[in-house]
Design a protein around this motif. Structure first.
Motif, short mmCIF file in Angstrom:
data_model
loop_
_atom_site.label_atom_id
_atom_site.label_comp_id
_atom_site.label_asym_id
_atom_site.label_seq_id
_atom_site.Cartn_x
_atom_site.Cartn_y
_atom_site.Cartn_z
N UNK A 217 0.85 -1.18 0.00
CA UNK A 217 0.00 0.00 0.00
C UNK A 217 0.89 1.23 0.00
N UNK A 218 0.37 2.38 -0.40
CA UNK A 218 1.17 3.60 -0.33
C UNK A 218 1.59 3.90 1.11
N UNK A 219 2.81 4.41 1.24
CA UNK A 219 3.32 4.89 2.52
C UNK A 219 3.39 6.41 2.44
N UNK A 220 2.66 7.08 3.33
CA UNK A 220 2.57 8.54 3.30
C UNK A 220 3.47 9.14 4.37
N UNK A 221 4.37 10.01 3.96
CA UNK A 221 5.19 10.78 4.88
C UNK A 221 4.57 12.17 4.99
N UNK A 222 4.01 12.48 6.16
CA UNK A 222 3.31 13.74 6.41
C UNK A 222 4.26 14.65 7.18
N UNK A 223 4.80 15.65 6.47
CA UNK A 223 5.92 16.43 6.97
C UNK A 223 5.50 17.82 7.42
N UNK A 224 6.28 18.39 8.32
CA UNK A 224 5.85 19.64 8.95
C UNK A 224 6.20 20.88 8.14
N UNK A 225 7.05 20.76 7.10
CA UNK A 225 7.40 21.93 6.31
C UNK A 225 7.77 21.52 4.89
N UNK A 226 7.63 22.46 3.97
CA UNK A 226 7.99 22.21 2.57
C UNK A 226 9.50 21.98 2.42
N UNK A 227 10.29 22.69 3.22
CA UNK A 227 11.74 22.51 3.14
C UNK A 227 12.14 21.10 3.55
N UNK A 228 11.54 20.60 4.60
CA UNK A 228 11.86 19.23 5.04
C UNK A 228 11.40 18.21 4.00
N UNK A 229 10.27 18.47 3.37
CA UNK A 229 9.81 17.58 2.31
C UNK A 229 10.82 17.53 1.17
N UNK A 230 11.30 18.68 0.73
CA UNK A 230 12.29 18.71 -0.37
C UNK A 230 13.55 17.94 0.02
N UNK A 231 14.02 18.16 1.24
CA UNK A 231 15.25 17.49 1.68
C UNK A 231 15.06 15.98 1.77
N UNK A 232 13.89 15.55 2.23
CA UNK A 232 13.64 14.12 2.33
C UNK A 232 13.55 13.48 0.96
N UNK A 233 12.86 14.13 0.04
CA UNK A 233 12.69 13.56 -1.30
C UNK A 233 14.02 13.39 -2.01
N UNK A 234 14.98 14.22 -1.72
CA UNK A 234 16.30 14.08 -2.33
C UNK A 234 17.00 12.80 -1.89
N UNK A 235 16.58 12.26 -0.78
CA UNK A 235 17.18 11.02 -0.26
C UNK A 235 16.48 9.76 -0.77
N UNK A 236 15.30 9.92 -1.33
CA UNK A 236 14.55 8.76 -1.81
C UNK A 236 14.96 8.48 -3.26
N UNK A 237 15.76 7.45 -3.44
CA UNK A 237 16.17 7.06 -4.78
C UNK A 237 16.13 5.54 -4.88
N UNK A 238 15.85 5.07 -6.08
CA UNK A 238 15.88 3.61 -6.36
C UNK A 238 15.02 2.82 -5.38
N UNK A 239 13.76 3.22 -5.25
CA UNK A 239 12.85 2.48 -4.37
C UNK A 239 12.51 1.12 -4.99
N UNK A 240 12.31 0.10 -4.16
CA UNK A 240 11.91 -1.21 -4.68
C UNK A 240 10.58 -1.12 -5.42
#
Length: 275
Positions: A217-240
């Motif tokens: 199922x989808x996994x939702x990351x509900x983040x407290x700021x747009x800046x933190x969302x951008x920084x987290x997305x940069x770390x998500x690569x090559x997901x299974x």
């Protein structure tokens, strides 16, 4: 002998039963959360909460603000309310000190803000569904239920049941329906205090879980700021292949049902029902 559970049953509405079930399962809610999710107005909600409090079905406390004043009332299940919920579900009665332990837990824990944040996410969905025909929060499971093997694995596959060892602790599981679509999901609620590496490590655990289950199922990351969302997305690569991760931010008080979600690998925002 007079049974207080039987005596109070006739005084409860369907909405009361939902409210009591939420308190029993999810711990603590503020007055505005319950009002937005279940009632047509704050005043109506306050009157009904007062009645349930007088019936000794629910309890309350009111934290003080560090800079003066107080927060809204925080509501908990009381002992009679817990017994009513257990009886309605045909479950064993709760411990006699269930309500006392819950009150002690939530009035002293440092995780209160996190729990309220998780509950805000789901009550926002419930409130959206209340005012939008065709939308419904069909299921909401707390963290502790997500850890039970039988929640997502049935006895039809005993080998899989034995192999089920959750490697993650979702903050909740939900089933959202809107416009003829159903979206089951796991929620990861971020307060901004954990290192980003901790969040990315959770993805590995979900991949392992979904590989065991053979579905995802989808996994939702509900983040407290747009800046933190951008920084987290940069770390998500090559997901299974089995893993579908989406990020959203509550910055600006956005409703989680709305067009605020971005899946990893995409730059387009979509509604929760679009996941």
């Amino acid at each position: 002998m007079d049974d207080p559970v039987l005596r109070v049953q006739s005084q409860l509405t369907a909405r009361d039963r939902i409210l009591l079930g939420w308190l029993y399962d999810h711990g603590v809610f503020t007055t505005p959360q319950l009002a937005g999710a279940l009632f047509p107005s704050l005043d109506f909600c306050q009157r009904r909460l007062r009645t349930l409090y007088q019936l000794r079905l629910i309890a309350r406390f009111r934290p003080q603000r560090a800079d003066g004043g107080s927060y809204p009332y925080h509501w908990l299940i009381d002992q009679l309310g817990a017994e009513v919920v257990a009886a309605a579900r045909d479950e064993r009665p709760p411990r006699r000190d269930h309500a006392r332990l819950e009150r002690r837990r939530w009035t002293s824990t440092r995780t209160l803000d996190h729990r309220l944040g998780v509950n805000q996410f789901f009550t926002d969905l419930a409130g959206h569904a209340r005012t939008h025909p065709g939308a419904e929060l069909q299921q909401w499971l707390p963290e502790v239920v997500c850890q039970r093997a039988g929640t997502f694995v049935t006895d039809d596959d005993p080998a899989l049941l034995r192999a089920y060892e959750p490697s993650v602790r979702p903050d909740g599981y939900g089933l959202w329906a809107e416009d003829g679509r159903e979206v089951p999901f796991f929620l990861e609620y971020d307060t901004g205090t954990e290192p980003l590496g901790v969040l990315t490590a959770k993805v590995v655990g979900y991949a392992r879980l979904f590989a065991t289950l053979g579905r995802s199922w989808p996994v939702l990351f509900w983040l407290h700021s747009a800046a933190r969302e951008r920084n987290l997305r940069q770390r998500f690569t090559d997901l299974p292949d089995l893993l579908r991760v989406a990020t959203g931010t509550r910055e600006g008080s956005a409703c989680p049902a709305c067009q605020i979600w971005t899946t990893v690998g995409s730059s387009e925002r979509c509604r929760l029902s679009g996941l």
